[in-house]
Design an enzyme around this catalytic site. Structure first.
Site, PDB file in Angstrom:
ATOM      1  N   GLU A  11      -8.815  -7.981  14.887  1.00 35.11           N
ATOM      2  CA  GLU A  11      -9.574  -9.267  16.126  1.00 35.11           C
ATOM      3  C   GLU A  11     -10.471  -8.320  16.285  1.00 35.11           C
ATOM      4  OE1 GLU A  11      -6.285  -8.702  15.630  1.00 35.11           O
ATOM      5  OE2 GLU A  11      -5.298 -10.686  16.156  1.00 35.11           O
ATOM      6  N   CYS A  26      -4.755  -7.919  21.266  1.00 34.37           N
ATOM      7  CA  CYS A  26      -6.315  -8.660  20.673  1.00 34.37           C
ATOM      8  C   CYS A  26      -6.155 -10.195  21.283  1.00 34.37           C
ATOM      9  CB  CYS A  26      -5.733  -9.278  19.273  1.00 34.37           C
ATOM     10  SG  CYS A  26      -5.888  -7.177  18.654  1.00 34.37           S
ATOM     11  N   THR A  73      12.188  10.118 -15.377  1.00 30.52           N
ATOM     12  CA  THR A  73      10.819   9.649 -15.668  1.00 30.52           C
ATOM     13  C   THR A  73      10.453  11.417 -14.622  1.00 30.52           C
ATOM     14  OG1 THR A  73      10.881   7.779 -15.217  1.00 30.52           O
ATOM     15  CG2 THR A  73       9.010   8.371 -15.140  1.00 30.52           C
ATOM     16  N   ASP A 112       8.357  12.611 -17.509  1.00 29.82           N
ATOM     17  CA  ASP A 112       6.759  13.051 -17.435  1.00 29.82           C
ATOM     18  C   ASP A 112       6.077  13.993 -16.697  1.00 29.82           C
ATOM     19  OD1 ASP A 112       7.406  10.792 -18.751  1.00 29.82           O
ATOM     20  OD2 ASP A 112       6.490   9.214 -17.666  1.00 29.82           O
ATOM     21  N   LEU A 129       1.685  11.437  -9.635  1.00 28.69           N
ATOM     22  CA  LEU A 129       1.575   9.815  -9.354  1.00 28.69           C
ATOM     23  C   LEU A 129       0.369   9.949  -8.037  1.00 28.69           C
ATOM     24  CD1 LEU A 129       4.590   9.552  -8.196  1.00 28.69           C
ATOM     25  CD2 LEU A 129       3.928   8.028 -10.229  1.00 28.69           C
ATOM     26  N   SER A 171      18.998  11.767  -7.391  1.00 29.73           N
ATOM     27  CA  SER A 171      20.443  11.706  -5.862  1.00 29.73           C
ATOM     28  C   SER A 171      21.149  12.886  -6.195  1.00 29.73           C
ATOM     29  CB  SER A 171      21.744  10.712  -6.966  1.00 29.73           C
ATOM     30  OG  SER A 171      21.763  11.690  -8.035  1.00 29.73           O
ATOM     31  N   GLU A 217       7.239   2.713 -10.292  1.00 31.69           N
ATOM     32  CA  GLU A 217       6.894   2.893 -11.435  1.00 31.69           C
ATOM     33  C   GLU A 217       7.694   3.333 -12.750  1.00 31.69           C
ATOM     34  OE1 GLU A 217       2.802   4.833 -12.262  1.00 31.69           O
ATOM     35  OE2 GLU A 217       2.318   4.256 -10.031  1.00 31.69           O
ATOM     36  N   GLY A 253      11.380   5.190 -13.765  1.00 31.70           N
ATOM     37  CA  GLY A 253      12.096   4.224 -14.910  1.00 31.70           C
ATOM     38  C   GLY A 253      13.593   3.542 -15.108  1.00 31.70           C
TER      39      GLY A 253
HETATM   40  C1  AOF Z   1      -3.242  -8.164  15.537  1.00 28.35           C
HETATM   41  N1  AOF Z   1      -4.196  -7.347  14.892  1.00 28.35           N
HETATM   42  O1  AOF Z   1      -4.886  -6.700  12.537  1.00 28.35           O
HETATM   43  C2  AOF Z   1      -2.589  -6.334  13.429  1.00 28.35           C
HETATM   44  C3  AOF Z   1      -1.988  -6.914  14.357  1.00 28.35           C
HETATM   45  O2  AOF Z   1       0.924  -0.341  16.956  1.00 28.35           O
HETATM   46  P1  AOF Z   1      -0.006  -0.908  17.667  1.00 28.35           P
HETATM   47  O3  AOF Z   1      -0.350  -1.024  19.147  1.00 28.35           O
HETATM   48  O4  AOF Z   1      -1.637  -1.174  16.702  1.00 28.35           O
HETATM   49  O5  AOF Z   1       0.515  -2.457  17.524  1.00 28.35           O
HETATM   50  C4  AOF Z   1       1.330  -2.563  16.269  1.00 28.35           C
HETATM   51  C5  AOF Z   1       1.829  -4.336  15.586  1.00 28.35           C
HETATM   52  O6  AOF Z   1       0.530  -4.997  16.308  1.00 28.35           O
HETATM   53  C6  AOF Z   1       2.846  -4.732  14.970  1.00 28.35           C
HETATM   54  O7  AOF Z   1       3.530  -4.241  14.592  1.00 28.35           O
HETATM   55  C7  AOF Z   1       1.981  -5.716  14.775  1.00 28.35           C
HETATM   56  O8  AOF Z   1       2.693  -6.630  16.091  1.00 28.35           O
HETATM   57  C8  AOF Z   1       0.591  -6.507  15.470  1.00 28.35           C
HETATM   58  N2  AOF Z   1      -0.678  -5.728  14.557  1.00 28.35           N
HETATM   59  N3  AOF Z   1      -2.054  -7.479  15.465  1.00 28.35           N
HETATM   60  O9  AOF Z   1      -3.245  -8.865  16.022  1.00 28.35           O
HETATM   61  C9  AOF Z   1      -3.841  -6.470  13.379  1.00 28.35           C
HETATM   62  N4  AOF Z   1      -3.165  -4.944  12.724  1.00 28.35           N
HETATM   63 ZN    ZN Z   2      -3.502  -6.722  17.682  1.00 28.92          ZN
END
Ligand code: AOF
Ligand code: ZN
Length: 374
Positions: free
Chosen positions: A55, A87, A199, A203, A207, A225, A298, A300
């Site tokens: 936002e 926000c 894997t 391989d 990654l 493990s 990925e 195995g």
């Molecule tokens: C929003 N818009 O783009 C995202 C949100 O650690 P902070 O302060 O950034 O908060 C993380 C939390 O904010 C996350 O767990 C989720 O609840 C919210 N994320 N909220 O309005 C965003 N990424």
């Molecule tokens: Zn936010």
């Protein structure tokens, strides 16, 4: 009341949010579109590392044009003061008059409070628009908050008859260069990539995401493990350049622990299941606690079978190549002990040619519902 236009703008917000997948963990990958008089005046998505939030980015683009506008956000705007202010307040302060959201944020710091703050300030709020699509786009975050584990995508690269290696164990390369490139894109959209010990030994994989011009790398994980994979291989040698986490059981020898620690890897002790394998439900809980939201497996066949048996595979990306190895080749998954045929556990979500190969995408039946409820 929501309209067709609301759905269209919300789908756009959801698509913008996807751009953050793999680089915003532990945060969700949110998208936001600000619309005034039918015209998009700002777009934003959660930035790498999880901040700024979507936002804030969209409001910065819109500037004064946000006054009187509608904001479409793929997740409920946050209500808490973390490293950044809420926000919901930013939307109110910018003069947004209507906010349309897809999914309530289950983070206990938000959980309806964002919607309530907006309404208390006189903003019209419409919830639940394109909820299922938004939930699936943020499956990782919702799975982590609601169920304590990351969402899991299993990648399989198979012959036409479902084999991953020949009778002599040869497995490189079954699929072509376009499919391999696609796999690197998929790695980049996940927080972490995991392989089993077999894997890792056979391989000696690296990654890391290569040749896509991306700066960030997913965490590289081995489910081992007994901690039998040598720390002197590619993963150990590059552990200083991009993170390596080793999931191991209680009996991992001290010498191996020290070797991996010296190489710069993080050790994550996990429990064992009834068959003495790593308990993947426990392992995923530990990854969830560390903030991992999207895990890309990925192989195995042993690890894939453990995850499948525990009901922990949410999505599948199955590449099929025009090879046939027959019954003496290695099956994609180890034994599952399936006897009866019940309802389909997975539904097809997409199918497309990928160079000389075919890519089928599948999703666990009922996944969206599981993401929208505790
Ligand atoms: C929003 N818009 O783009 C995202 C949100 O650690 P902070 O302060 O950034 O908060 C993380 C939390 O904010 C996350 O767990 C989720 O609840 C919210 N994320 N909220 O309005 C965003 N990424
Ligand atoms: Zn936010």
């Amino acid at each position: 009341m929501s309209t067709g236009a609301d759905s269209r703008f919300m789908r756009l917000a959801i698509d913008l949010g996807r751009r953050g997948q793999g680089r915003v963990w532990p945060n969700p990958a949110v998208g936001c579109v600000i619309v005034r008089a039918g015209v998009i005046v700002g777009r934003g998505w959660t930035q790498p590392g999880g901040r700024p939030h979507a936002e804030v980015c969209a409001l910065a683009r819109a500037g004064a044009a946000a006054r009187g506008a509608t904001a479409y956000v793929s997740l409920e705007p946050c209500a808490h003061t973390g490293k950044t202010p809420p926000c919901a307040n930013a939307l109110i302060a910018a003069g947004v008059v209507r906010v349309v959201t897809a999914v309530t944020d289950p983070d206990p710091r938000v959980a309806g409070k964002g919607h309530a703050m907006l309404r208390a300030a006189g903003v019209a709020v419409e919830e639940g628009v394109e909820a299922e699509a938004a939930a699936l786009a943020n499956a990782g975050f919702l799975m982590r908050i609601r169920h304590g584990r990351p969402m899991v995508t299993l990648k399989l690269a198979l012959t036409l008859d479902g084999r991953i290696a020949t009778a002599s164990g040869a497995s490189r390369w079954i699929t072509g260069s376009q499919a391999r490139r696609r796999v690197h894109q998929m790695r980049a959209s996940h927080d972490a990539v995991i392989v089993g010990a077999g894997t890792a030994r056979a391989d000696d994989p690296d990654l890391r995401v290569r040749d896509l011009g991306v700066a960030h790398q997913p965490v590289r994980l081995v489910a081992d493990s007994r901690l039998g994979v040598a720390a002197s291989g590619r993963l150990g040698r590059s552990a200083g350049a991009a993170p390596v986490w080793m999931l191991h059981g209680p009996k991992a020898p001290g010498g191996a622990r020290r070797d991996w620690e010296r190489a710069g890897a993080e050790l994550i002790p996990c429990g064992l299941d009834a068959m003495g394998r790593l308990d993947m439900a426990d392992a995923l809980r530990r990854l969830g606690a560390r903030g991992i939201t999207r895990l890309f497996c990925e192989g195995g066949g042993g690890l894939a079978a453990s995850l499948m048996q525990a009901g922990l595979i949410d999505e599948l990306a199955v590449f099929s190549a025009g090879h046939v190895f027959g019954g003496d080749g290695t099956a994609a998954l180890g034994a599952l002990g399936v006897t009866d045929i019940g309802p389909h556990p997975f539904g097809l979500t997409g199918s497309a040619a990928c160079g000389a190969d075919l890519l089928h995408r599948w999703r666990r039946t009922g996944l969206a519902a599981a993401l929208l409820t505790d």
